[in-house]
Enzyme design. Structure first.
Site, short mmCIF file in Angstrom:
data_model
loop_
_atom_site.label_atom_id
_atom_site.label_comp_id
_atom_site.label_asym_id
_atom_site.label_seq_id
_atom_site.Cartn_x
_atom_site.Cartn_y
_atom_site.Cartn_z
N HIS A 5 0.84 -1.21 0.00
CA HIS A 5 0.00 0.00 0.00
C HIS A 5 0.87 1.25 0.00
CE1 HIS A 5 -3.04 -2.71 2.24
NE2 HIS A 5 -3.60 -2.45 1.07
N LYS A 21 -15.06 -7.30 4.70
CA LYS A 21 -14.09 -8.06 5.50
C LYS A 21 -14.32 -7.87 6.99
CE LYS A 21 -10.65 -7.53 1.92
NZ LYS A 21 -9.50 -6.75 1.46
N SER A 78 -2.81 -8.26 3.06
CA SER A 78 -3.00 -8.05 4.49
C SER A 78 -3.42 -9.36 5.17
CB SER A 78 -4.05 -6.97 4.72
OG SER A 78 -3.64 -5.77 4.09
N ARG A 129 -2.27 -5.58 -8.54
CA ARG A 129 -1.15 -6.51 -8.39
C ARG A 129 -1.21 -7.52 -9.53
NH1 ARG A 129 -2.62 -8.50 -2.78
NH2 ARG A 129 -4.61 -8.21 -3.79
N1 COA Z 1 0.36 -4.14 -2.52
C1 COA Z 1 0.12 -5.16 -1.72
N2 COA Z 1 -1.11 -5.55 -1.34
C2 COA Z 1 -2.13 -4.85 -1.79
C3 COA Z 1 -1.95 -3.76 -2.65
C4 COA Z 1 -0.63 -3.42 -3.01
N3 COA Z 1 -0.37 -2.40 -3.82
N4 COA Z 1 -3.15 -3.28 -2.96
C5 COA Z 1 -4.05 -4.04 -2.32
N5 COA Z 1 -3.43 -4.99 -1.63
C6 COA Z 1 -4.06 -6.07 -0.86
C7 COA Z 1 -4.53 -5.68 0.49
O1 COA Z 1 -3.58 -5.99 1.47
C8 COA Z 1 -5.79 -6.49 0.63
O2 COA Z 1 -5.47 -7.78 1.07
P1 COA Z 1 -6.56 -8.71 1.82
O3 COA Z 1 -7.66 -8.97 0.82
O4 COA Z 1 -5.79 -9.92 2.17
O5 COA Z 1 -7.07 -7.93 3.01
C9 COA Z 1 -6.33 -6.59 -0.79
O6 COA Z 1 -5.21 -6.43 -1.60
C10 COA Z 1 -7.28 -5.50 -1.16
O7 COA Z 1 -7.35 -4.59 -0.14
P2 COA Z 1 -7.53 -3.04 -0.17
O8 COA Z 1 -6.70 -2.39 -1.21
O9 COA Z 1 -7.38 -2.57 1.22
O10 COA Z 1 -8.95 -2.89 -0.70
P3 COA Z 1 -10.27 -3.59 -0.33
O11 COA Z 1 -10.59 -4.46 -1.48
O12 COA Z 1 -10.23 -4.20 1.00
O13 COA Z 1 -11.18 -2.29 -0.26
C11 COA Z 1 -13.08 -0.95 -0.58
C12 COA Z 1 -12.40 -2.29 -0.82
C13 COA Z 1 -12.93 -0.49 0.85
C14 COA Z 1 -12.47 0.09 -1.48
C15 COA Z 1 -14.55 -1.19 -0.95
O14 COA Z 1 -15.02 -2.27 -0.16
C16 COA Z 1 -15.41 0.01 -0.68
O15 COA Z 1 -15.38 0.94 -1.45
N6 COA Z 1 -16.19 -0.01 0.42
C17 COA Z 1 -17.11 1.06 0.76
C18 COA Z 1 -18.55 0.62 0.51
C19 COA Z 1 -18.86 0.68 -0.97
O16 COA Z 1 -18.87 1.71 -1.60
N7 COA Z 1 -19.15 -0.50 -1.53
C20 COA Z 1 -19.48 -0.64 -2.94
C21 COA Z 1 -18.27 -1.04 -3.73
S1 COA Z 1 -18.73 -1.33 -5.40
#
Ligand code: COA
Length: 163
Positions: A16, A40, A131, A93
């Protein structure tokens, strides 16, 4: 235009931070938006996740100047509307990320056509960081300092001890 980089950040990893550092060089302002509403079940509370991010960002003054860590509840598109105009930034990724990310970008744009998503390719070293795996390794007493900062590793240890 500014960018909004949303995520769960449970916890923030080097992957991140690599995206945040690069994006801070491109966008005049970057809001890192920590989501309360994610599918999550998180290990860390919303405030803990945001505080860890603030701590990481503050370690790099050049980045800190342009980055603001905020949190939000509800839909991402509403947060963007309230804090924009801004593009949504997501890191990509491996190929496995594509479908989920495209679907999310499409859905957000369907809800609000003003919301555009830009993707930034993660560097090679971040491709396999997640994560979830960091948490699993920490739970099993593995060394996670290749993937997260010392501060996050310490927070993981103390959180898992309390469980
Ligand atoms: N390098 C390493 N790991 C990375 C990364 C990077 N550059 N980018 C993402 N990751 C990993 C994270 O560690 C995470 O791992 P995990 O799945 O094991 O926890 C995963 O990839 C994705 O995580 P993250 O980037 O934190 O995004 P997310 O998918 O958890 O977030 C939201 C999603 C919060 C953006 C989405 O749920 C959201 O917008 N929620 C609000 C409600 C909403 O509007 N919902 C409708 C969506 S259509």
């Amino acid at each position: 235009m500014k960018a909004i980089y949303p995520g769960t950040f449970d916890p923030v990893t080097h992957g991140h931070m690599e995206i945040i550092r690069r994006a801070a060089l491109i966008f005049p302002k970057l809001i890192v938006a920590v989501a309360e509403d994610t599918t999550k079940k998180t290990l860390f509370s919303l405030n803990e996740r945001a505080d860890m991010l603030r701590n990481e960002v503050s370690c790099c003054p050049k980045v800190a100047k342009r980055v603001q860590v905020m949190h939000f509840a509800g839909l991402l598109v509403d947060f963007v509307a309230a804090n924009g105009p801004a593009v949504v930034l997501r890191g990509l990724r491996a190929a496995a990320d594509f479908e989920y990310e495209f679907q999310m970008a499409y859905m957000n744009n369907k809800i609000d056509s003003a919301v555009e998503t830009l993707f930034m390719p993660a560097n090679e070293a971040s491709h396999f960081i997640s994560s979830r795996f960091v948490k699993e390794m920490a739970r099993l007493d593995g060394d996670v300092t290749q993937f997260v900062s010392e501060n996050v590793a310490m927070k993981l240890r103390s959180k898992l001890l309390c469980q």
